[in-house]
Design a protein around this motif. Sequence first.
Motif, PDB file in Angstrom:
ATOM      1  N   ALA A  88      35.199  38.772  36.087  1.00 55.57           N
ATOM      2  CA  ALA A  88      36.353  39.596  36.503  1.00 55.57           C
ATOM      3  C   ALA A  88      35.987  40.814  37.586  1.00 55.57           C
ATOM      4  O   ALA A  88      35.004  41.353  37.378  1.00 55.57           O
ATOM      5  CB  ALA A  88      37.261  40.292  35.383  1.00 55.57           C
ATOM      6  N   ASP A  89      36.789  40.802  38.787  1.00 61.03           N
ATOM      7  CA  ASP A  89      36.263  41.727  39.751  1.00 61.03           C
ATOM      8  C   ASP A  89      37.017  43.251  39.196  1.00 61.03           C
ATOM      9  O   ASP A  89      38.353  43.111  38.858  1.00 61.03           O
ATOM     10  CB  ASP A  89      36.905  41.389  41.022  1.00 61.03           C
ATOM     11  CG  ASP A  89      38.176  41.197  41.300  1.00 61.03           C
ATOM     12  OD1 ASP A  89      38.753  40.650  40.335  1.00 61.03           O
ATOM     13  OD2 ASP A  89      38.795  41.770  42.164  1.00 61.03           O
ATOM     14  N   MET A  90      36.515  44.118  39.039  1.00 61.58           N
ATOM     15  CA  MET A  90      36.928  45.338  38.661  1.00 61.58           C
ATOM     16  C   MET A  90      36.294  46.712  39.407  1.00 61.58           C
ATOM     17  O   MET A  90      35.302  46.782  39.911  1.00 61.58           O
ATOM     18  CB  MET A  90      36.564  45.612  37.063  1.00 61.58           C
ATOM     19  CG  MET A  90      37.137  44.656  36.080  1.00 61.58           C
ATOM     20  SD  MET A  90      36.395  44.898  34.237  1.00 61.58           S
ATOM     21  CE  MET A  90      37.667  46.110  33.911  1.00 61.58           C
ATOM     22  N   ASP A  91      37.292  47.693  39.625  1.00 63.90           N
ATOM     23  CA  ASP A  91      37.151  48.591  40.244  1.00 63.90           C
ATOM     24  C   ASP A  91      36.500  49.776  39.499  1.00 63.90           C
ATOM     25  O   ASP A  91      36.873  49.753  38.072  1.00 63.90           O
ATOM     26  CB  ASP A  91      38.013  49.385  41.134  1.00 63.90           C
ATOM     27  CG  ASP A  91      38.786  48.333  42.026  1.00 63.90           C
ATOM     28  OD1 ASP A  91      37.846  47.773  42.798  1.00 63.90           O
ATOM     29  OD2 ASP A  91      39.909  47.916  42.116  1.00 63.90           O
ATOM     30  N   ALA A  92      35.644  50.557  39.738  1.00 62.67           N
ATOM     31  CA  ALA A  92      35.353  52.081  38.781  1.00 62.67           C
ATOM     32  C   ALA A  92      36.740  52.502  38.233  1.00 62.67           C
ATOM     33  O   ALA A  92      37.699  52.805  38.961  1.00 62.67           O
ATOM     34  CB  ALA A  92      34.704  52.822  39.696  1.00 62.67           C
ATOM     35  N   SER A  93      36.711  52.513  36.900  1.00 57.76           N
ATOM     36  CA  SER A  93      37.740  53.056  36.068  1.00 57.76           C
ATOM     37  C   SER A  93      38.920  52.156  35.789  1.00 57.76           C
ATOM     38  O   SER A  93      39.726  52.679  35.107  1.00 57.76           O
ATOM     39  CB  SER A  93      38.323  54.380  36.620  1.00 57.76           C
ATOM     40  OG  SER A  93      37.488  55.263  36.593  1.00 57.76           O
ATOM     41  N   ASP A  94      38.621  50.649  36.222  1.00 59.86           N
ATOM     42  CA  ASP A  94      39.562  49.650  35.692  1.00 59.86           C
ATOM     43  C   ASP A  94      39.313  49.434  34.110  1.00 59.86           C
ATOM     44  O   ASP A  94      38.374  49.907  33.546  1.00 59.86           O
ATOM     45  CB  ASP A  94      39.326  48.595  36.467  1.00 59.86           C
ATOM     46  CG  ASP A  94      40.167  48.285  38.080  1.00 59.86           C
ATOM     47  OD1 ASP A  94      40.760  49.600  38.236  1.00 59.86           O
ATOM     48  OD2 ASP A  94      39.998  47.552  38.522  1.00 59.86           O
ATOM     49  N   THR A  95      40.366  49.097  33.594  1.00 63.55           N
ATOM     50  CA  THR A  95      40.300  48.740  32.002  1.00 63.55           C
ATOM     51  C   THR A  95      40.574  47.397  32.090  1.00 63.55           C
ATOM     52  O   THR A  95      41.270  46.685  32.928  1.00 63.55           O
ATOM     53  CB  THR A  95      41.307  49.543  31.232  1.00 63.55           C
ATOM     54  OG1 THR A  95      42.853  49.255  31.699  1.00 63.55           O
ATOM     55  CG2 THR A  95      41.094  51.115  31.607  1.00 63.55           C
ATOM     56  N   ALA A  96      40.130  46.872  30.730  1.00 62.14           N
ATOM     57  CA  ALA A  96      40.568  45.542  30.368  1.00 62.14           C
ATOM     58  C   ALA A  96      40.718  45.352  28.788  1.00 62.14           C
ATOM     59  O   ALA A  96      40.088  46.263  28.119  1.00 62.14           O
ATOM     60  CB  ALA A  96      39.362  44.250  30.632  1.00 62.14           C
ATOM     61  N   THR A  97      41.641  44.542  28.506  1.00 69.84           N
ATOM     62  CA  THR A  97      41.811  44.425  27.029  1.00 69.84           C
ATOM     63  C   THR A  97      41.950  42.886  26.767  1.00 69.84           C
ATOM     64  O   THR A  97      42.119  42.115  27.766  1.00 69.84           O
ATOM     65  CB  THR A  97      43.095  44.904  26.530  1.00 69.84           C
ATOM     66  OG1 THR A  97      44.275  44.425  27.404  1.00 69.84           O
ATOM     67  CG2 THR A  97      43.097  46.508  26.694  1.00 69.84           C
ATOM     68  N   VAL A  98      41.873  42.344  25.404  1.00 69.40           N
ATOM     69  CA  VAL A  98      41.919  40.943  25.282  1.00 69.40           C
ATOM     70  C   VAL A  98      43.313  40.835  24.240  1.00 69.40           C
ATOM     71  O   VAL A  98      43.396  41.489  23.279  1.00 69.40           O
ATOM     72  CB  VAL A  98      40.873  40.349  24.420  1.00 69.40           C
ATOM     73  CG1 VAL A  98      40.784  39.030  23.891  1.00 69.40           C
ATOM     74  CG2 VAL A  98      39.447  40.680  25.288  1.00 69.40           C
ATOM     75  N   THR A  99      44.096  39.789  24.870  1.00 70.47           N
ATOM     76  CA  THR A  99      45.372  39.594  24.103  1.00 70.47           C
ATOM     77  C   THR A  99      45.602  38.148  23.530  1.00 70.47           C
ATOM     78  O   THR A  99      44.913  37.383  24.167  1.00 70.47           O
ATOM     79  CB  THR A  99      46.860  39.928  24.966  1.00 70.47           C
ATOM     80  OG1 THR A  99      46.749  39.042  26.056  1.00 70.47           O
ATOM     81  CG2 THR A  99      46.613  41.641  25.250  1.00 70.47           C
ATOM     82  N   LEU A 100      46.491  37.937  22.647  1.00 65.94           N
ATOM     83  CA  LEU A 100      46.436  36.662  22.106  1.00 65.94           C
ATOM     84  C   LEU A 100      47.864  36.625  21.909  1.00 65.94           C
ATOM     85  O   LEU A 100      48.627  37.384  21.276  1.00 65.94           O
ATOM     86  CB  LEU A 100      45.907  36.488  20.623  1.00 65.94           C
ATOM     87  CG  LEU A 100      46.008  35.305  20.027  1.00 65.94           C
ATOM     88  CD1 LEU A 100      45.433  34.154  20.545  1.00 65.94           C
ATOM     89  CD2 LEU A 100      45.558  35.439  18.561  1.00 65.94           C
ATOM     90  N   ARG A 101      48.362  35.284  22.063  1.00 69.66           N
ATOM     91  CA  ARG A 101      49.794  35.004  21.849  1.00 69.66           C
ATOM     92  C   ARG A 101      49.978  33.557  21.370  1.00 69.66           C
ATOM     93  O   ARG A 101      49.443  32.613  22.154  1.00 69.66           O
ATOM     94  CB  ARG A 101      50.726  35.113  23.248  1.00 69.66           C
ATOM     95  CG  ARG A 101      52.153  34.864  22.816  1.00 69.66           C
ATOM     96  CD  ARG A 101      52.898  34.900  24.542  1.00 69.66           C
ATOM     97  NE  ARG A 101      54.105  34.346  24.147  1.00 69.66           N
ATOM     98  CZ  ARG A 101      54.605  33.281  24.069  1.00 69.66           C
ATOM     99  NH1 ARG A 101      53.880  32.268  24.517  1.00 69.66           N
ATOM    100  NH2 ARG A 101      55.969  32.890  23.959  1.00 69.66           N
ATOM    101  N   ILE A 102      50.460  33.465  20.373  1.00 71.05           N
ATOM    102  CA  ILE A 102      50.987  32.188  19.743  1.00 71.05           C
ATOM    103  C   ILE A 102      52.370  31.704  19.538  1.00 71.05           C
ATOM    104  O   ILE A 102      52.823  32.861  19.016  1.00 71.05           O
ATOM    105  CB  ILE A 102      50.026  31.766  18.661  1.00 71.05           C
ATOM    106  CG1 ILE A 102      48.710  31.906  18.746  1.00 71.05           C
ATOM    107  CG2 ILE A 102      50.571  30.358  17.925  1.00 71.05           C
ATOM    108  CD1 ILE A 102      47.750  31.758  17.466  1.00 71.05           C
ATOM    109  N   ALA A 103      52.892  30.923  20.181  1.00 67.86           N
ATOM    110  CA  ALA A 103      54.516  30.697  19.924  1.00 67.86           C
ATOM    111  C   ALA A 103      54.776  29.455  18.797  1.00 67.86           C
ATOM    112  O   ALA A 103      53.729  28.776  18.863  1.00 67.86           O
ATOM    113  CB  ALA A 103      55.097  30.384  21.140  1.00 67.86           C
ATOM    114  N   GLY A 104      55.868  29.374  18.722  1.00 64.81           N
ATOM    115  CA  GLY A 104      56.420  28.255  17.825  1.00 64.81           C
ATOM    116  C   GLY A 104      56.761  28.359  16.380  1.00 64.81           C
ATOM    117  O   GLY A 104      57.482  27.634  15.825  1.00 64.81           O
TER     118      GLY A 104
END
Length: 143
Positions: free
Chosen positions: A104-120
């Motif tokens: 991932a290209d990120m700038d200083a102070s950018d944030t990242a999270t990990v998300t999960l989605r399951i449907a059905g």
Amino acid sequence: QPMVLTTVTSAITNVTGGGATYTIVFDGEITDQGGNMTTTTFTAPVAGNYLFNTQIMLLGLTAAMNDCRLVVDTDNRDYGGRLVNIGAIRDSNNQASITTSVIADMDASDTATVTLRIAGDANTADINGGSGALTWLSVGLLA
């Protein structure tokens, strides 16, 4: 140089399965060189290309759970994979693991999270954790 390795220390129950998107809480810090990670959010201390690797062990899957999306969400863009019909690939204990690796290209102070989605089905899928590091996240600055 920023580097993170963190895990989920115990099961997080009933977080998705019916289409709910869940931000994964990584509460088992192993290392956080630079102090850039909270339980849910990595903050880039400098601009650059960051390598994210994650494995999520899922429990309580059903045959009706047909769409799984694991995403690294950053300020610049979202990176992720999609498994169609995760219910069909679960084992006899109704569990499966999914992984993703992204740069991932990120700038200083950018944030990242990990998300999960399951449907059905209903929101009965669990994220497994524990001392065996079944669910984990690693982040490191490449350049």
